[in-house]
Design a protein around this motif. Structure first.
Motif, PDB file in Angstrom:
ATOM      1  N   UNK A 116       0.631  -1.517   0.116  1.00  0.00           N
ATOM      2  CA  UNK A 116      -0.424  -0.013  -0.060  1.00  0.00           C
ATOM      3  C   UNK A 116       0.684   1.450   0.227  1.00  0.00           C
ATOM      4  N   UNK A 117       2.084   1.295   0.855  1.00  0.00           N
ATOM      5  CA  UNK A 117       2.580   2.412   0.489  1.00  0.00           C
ATOM      6  C   UNK A 117       3.539   2.764  -0.666  1.00  0.00           C
ATOM      7  N   UNK A 118       3.835   0.920  -1.702  1.00  0.00           N
ATOM      8  CA  UNK A 118       4.110   1.761  -3.150  1.00  0.00           C
ATOM      9  C   UNK A 118       2.697   2.152  -3.711  1.00  0.00           C
ATOM     10  N   UNK A 119       2.117   1.907  -3.570  1.00  0.00           N
ATOM     11  CA  UNK A 119       0.970   2.197  -4.870  1.00  0.00           C
ATOM     12  C   UNK A 119       0.236   3.637  -4.201  1.00  0.00           C
ATOM     13  N   UNK A 120       0.459   4.230  -2.744  1.00  0.00           N
ATOM     14  CA  UNK A 120       0.714   5.390  -2.296  1.00  0.00           C
ATOM     15  C   UNK A 120       1.251   6.505  -2.604  1.00  0.00           C
ATOM     16  N   UNK A 121       2.550   5.825  -2.713  1.00  0.00           N
ATOM     17  CA  UNK A 121       3.930   6.957  -3.143  1.00  0.00           C
ATOM     18  C   UNK A 121       3.291   7.539  -4.961  1.00  0.00           C
ATOM     19  N   UNK A 122       2.459   5.976  -6.209  1.00  0.00           N
ATOM     20  CA  UNK A 122       3.013   6.154  -7.370  1.00  0.00           C
ATOM     21  C   UNK A 122       1.482   7.262  -7.454  1.00  0.00           C
ATOM     22  N   UNK A 123       0.003   6.759  -6.443  1.00  0.00           N
ATOM     23  CA  UNK A 123      -0.360   7.970  -6.151  1.00  0.00           C
ATOM     24  C   UNK A 123      -0.632   9.349  -5.951  1.00  0.00           C
ATOM     25  N   UNK A 124       0.379   9.242  -5.322  1.00  0.00           N
ATOM     26  CA  UNK A 124       0.856  10.922  -5.257  1.00  0.00           C
ATOM     27  C   UNK A 124       1.104  11.860  -6.429  1.00  0.00           C
ATOM     28  N   UNK A 125       2.035  10.863  -6.900  1.00  0.00           N
ATOM     29  CA  UNK A 125       2.769  11.268  -7.886  1.00  0.00           C
ATOM     30  C   UNK A 125       2.063  11.612  -8.716  1.00  0.00           C
ATOM     31  N   UNK A 126       0.891  10.734  -9.700  1.00  0.00           N
ATOM     32  CA  UNK A 126      -0.066  11.263 -10.138  1.00  0.00           C
ATOM     33  C   UNK A 126      -1.270  12.241  -9.751  1.00  0.00           C
ATOM     34  N   UNK A 127      -1.141  12.397  -8.502  1.00  0.00           N
ATOM     35  CA  UNK A 127      -2.271  13.671  -7.873  1.00  0.00           C
ATOM     36  C   UNK A 127      -1.633  14.912  -8.535  1.00  0.00           C
ATOM     37  N   UNK A 128      -0.200  14.997  -7.726  1.00  0.00           N
ATOM     38  CA  UNK A 128       0.534  16.489  -8.360  1.00  0.00           C
ATOM     39  C   UNK A 128       0.821  16.428  -9.605  1.00  0.00           C
TER      40      UNK A 128
END
Length: 158
Positions: free
Chosen positions: A54-66
């Protein structure tokens, strides 16, 4: 902003949204596989499915959001605005990663809670499947299974 971020990445190394989608789906499946192995490797299962994946998915999520939310139209004020927001493919992908990460976190909690409450693992497995496919319904199923298993444990102790 997305254009600035993408310009700094050499063309040959850029991942398409489809590639990110596929790799993140595989990553989530690794987390779910860890949960299926949780009776034999509880500590590693908790680490892999409970925070590493979930942490790795969150990093990718945040990159997409930003990178993309500022460019997307729509918002969260009405169903129409949400539909417009998710008509952006990068935002849609971010939303999907949100589901992958949080459904896996719920599955990891189900595994830990099932062990803690003594719920037979074979009763938890269908909850994993339901949580993976239809998140809130799987969570609800687990709550029912946990309650039923708790009543059975109390009845057998009496």
């Amino acid at each position: 902003m997305a254009a600035i971020l993408l310009v700094t990445i050499p063309e040959a190394t850029r991942m398409t949204l489809e590639t990110i989608f596929s790799l993140c789906g595989l990553l989530a499946l690794i987390g779910w596989a860890a949960l299926l192995a949780s009776p034999w490797i509880p500590v590693w299962s908790d680490r892999i499915a409970g925070w590493i994946v979930p942490g790795l998915l969150a990093v990718i999520y945040v990159a997409l959001v930003l990178a993309f939310f500022g460019e997307a139209e729509g918002g969260f004020g009405s169903l129409e605005e949400v539909a417009q927001l998710f008509s952006s493919r990068p935002v849609l992908l971010a939303g999907w990663l949100h589901y992958l990460a949080f459904d896996l976190l719920v599955g990891a909690w189900e595994a830990r809670e099932g062990r803690r409450r003594g719920v037979p693992f074979l009763l938890v497995v269908p909850c994993f499947a339901a949580t993976f496919l239809v998140g809130p319904a799987g969570f609800l199923l687990f709550l029912v299974v946990r309650a039923a298993a708790g009543r059975r444990a109390v009845a057998s102790a009496a």
